[in-house]
Enzyme design. Structure first.
Site, PDB file in Angstrom:
ATOM      1  CD  GLU A  70      -0.028  -5.672   6.240  1.00 37.42           C
ATOM      2  OE1 GLU A  70      -0.178  -6.155   5.162  1.00 37.42           O
ATOM      3  OE2 GLU A  70      -0.179  -4.263   6.328  1.00 37.42           O
ATOM      4  CG  HIS A  89      -2.903  -3.469   4.265  1.00 36.46           C
ATOM      5  ND1 HIS A  89      -1.848  -2.677   4.651  1.00 36.46           N
ATOM      6  CD2 HIS A  89      -3.427  -2.251   3.497  1.00 36.46           C
ATOM      7  CE1 HIS A  89      -1.920  -1.426   4.434  1.00 36.46           C
ATOM      8  NE2 HIS A  89      -2.902  -1.236   3.714  1.00 36.46           N
ATOM      9  CB  CYS A 147      -0.889   0.108   1.101  1.00 39.51           C
ATOM     10  SG  CYS A 147      -2.493   1.128   0.849  1.00 39.51           S
TER      11      CYS A 147
HETATM   12  N1  LIG Z   1      -3.056   1.863   3.648  1.00 39.03           N
HETATM   13  C1  LIG Z   1      -2.401   2.393   3.275  1.00 39.03           C
HETATM   14  O1  LIG Z   1      -1.216   2.355   3.350  1.00 39.03           O
HETATM   15  C2  LIG Z   1      -2.776   3.881   2.680  1.00 39.03           C
HETATM   16  C3  LIG Z   1      -2.086   4.406   1.900  1.00 39.03           C
HETATM   17  C4  LIG Z   1      -2.366   5.961   1.828  1.00 39.03           C
HETATM   18  N2  LIG Z   1      -3.697   6.418   1.632  1.00 39.03           N
HETATM   19  C5  LIG Z   1      -1.280   6.859   1.261  1.00 39.03           C
HETATM   20  O2  LIG Z   1      -1.652   7.702   0.060  1.00 39.03           O
HETATM   21  O3  LIG Z   1      -0.162   7.094   1.491  1.00 39.03           O
END
Ligand SMILES: NC(=O)CC[C@H](N)C(=O)O
Length: 219
Positions: free
Chosen positions: A176, A174, A83
């Site tokens: 995890e 994610h 992410c």
């Molecule tokens: N779950 C996440 O890691 C969200 C990422 C976050 N929205 C970003 O742009 O950094």
């Protein structure tokens, strides 16, 4: 390579650090939190967790880790960005300059909407797991383009959700935060390690889909 080359690191500045360390423990892989550049030495791979990419980028610079990670990458370190971690690794970010820019792909941040538009899905990822895999998207980005040397592992609707090149794995979700260990095993193997295959022995009996909220503050 160093004697402890069979060890993975989890970048420990902000975001889902403990959850990754817990999953690595469950698959029997030695792992450590990484806060300093010196702690990258001897690692086979590093997980850059989810969290908030702007915040992570600032902390990476403050702790002198941006340069250190790029250098370790040049020396062969494997990387997995989940992410926000994937955002930091992308060579292109819509309407923003890239940060580490180590994998040839374009991402669009917060592409599903606000935090309240977060969701779970169960998907097939044949390269990673025989069984369907649950995936958790939290204010996730979309991967909107990958370069010629990047393999798509999971395409959903109009976006790419997981991809890899020789040295880097990226997932916009994610693993995890689910009970599934397939992506952690996949990354461990990519790093040349041999994770345990025994689910029953390694998952905590009291794990629930809410376990990752255990640090949340309840008023
Ligand atoms: N779950 C996440 O890691 C969200 C990422 C976050 N929205 C970003 O742009 O950094």
């Amino acid at each position: 390579m160093a004697a402890d080359a069979g060890r993975l690191g989890v970048l420990d500045l902000q975001g889902g650090v403990q959850e990754h360390l817990d999953h690595l423990r469950r698959i029997g892989v030695a792992a450590q939190a990484v806060k300093r550049a010196t702690e990258l030495e001897g690692l086979a791979g590093l997980i850059i967790p989810g969290g908030e990419s702007t915040c992570l980028a600032r902390l990476l610079d403050i702790f002198g880790l941006s340069h250190a990670i790029s250098q370790a990458y040049s020396g062969g370190l494997k990387l997995w960005g989940t992410c926000a971690g994937a955002i930091l690794l992308a060579s292109e970010i819509t309407d923003e300059p890239p940060f580490l820019g180590l994998i040839d792909m374009a991402v669009s941040r917060n592409a599903f909407g606000s935090q309240l538009d977060s969701f779970n899905r169960v998907v097939e990822v044949p390269a990673v797991a025989v069984e369907p895999v649950p995936v958790t998207f939290i204010r996730a980005p979309k991967i909107v383009r990958v370069g010629a040397g990047v393999r798509v592992l999971l395409q959903l609707d109009d976006y790419i959700a997981a991809a890899e090149d020789e040295q880097i794995l990226v997932t916009v979700f994610h693993p995890e935060l689910t009970a599934n260990l397939a992506f952690h095993r996949y990354f461990a193997r990519k790093c040349g390690l041999t994770p345990s295959d025994n689910d029953a022995a390694n998952l905590d009996p009291d794990w629930t889909p809410q376990s990752w909220m255990r640090f949340a503050h309840h008023s």
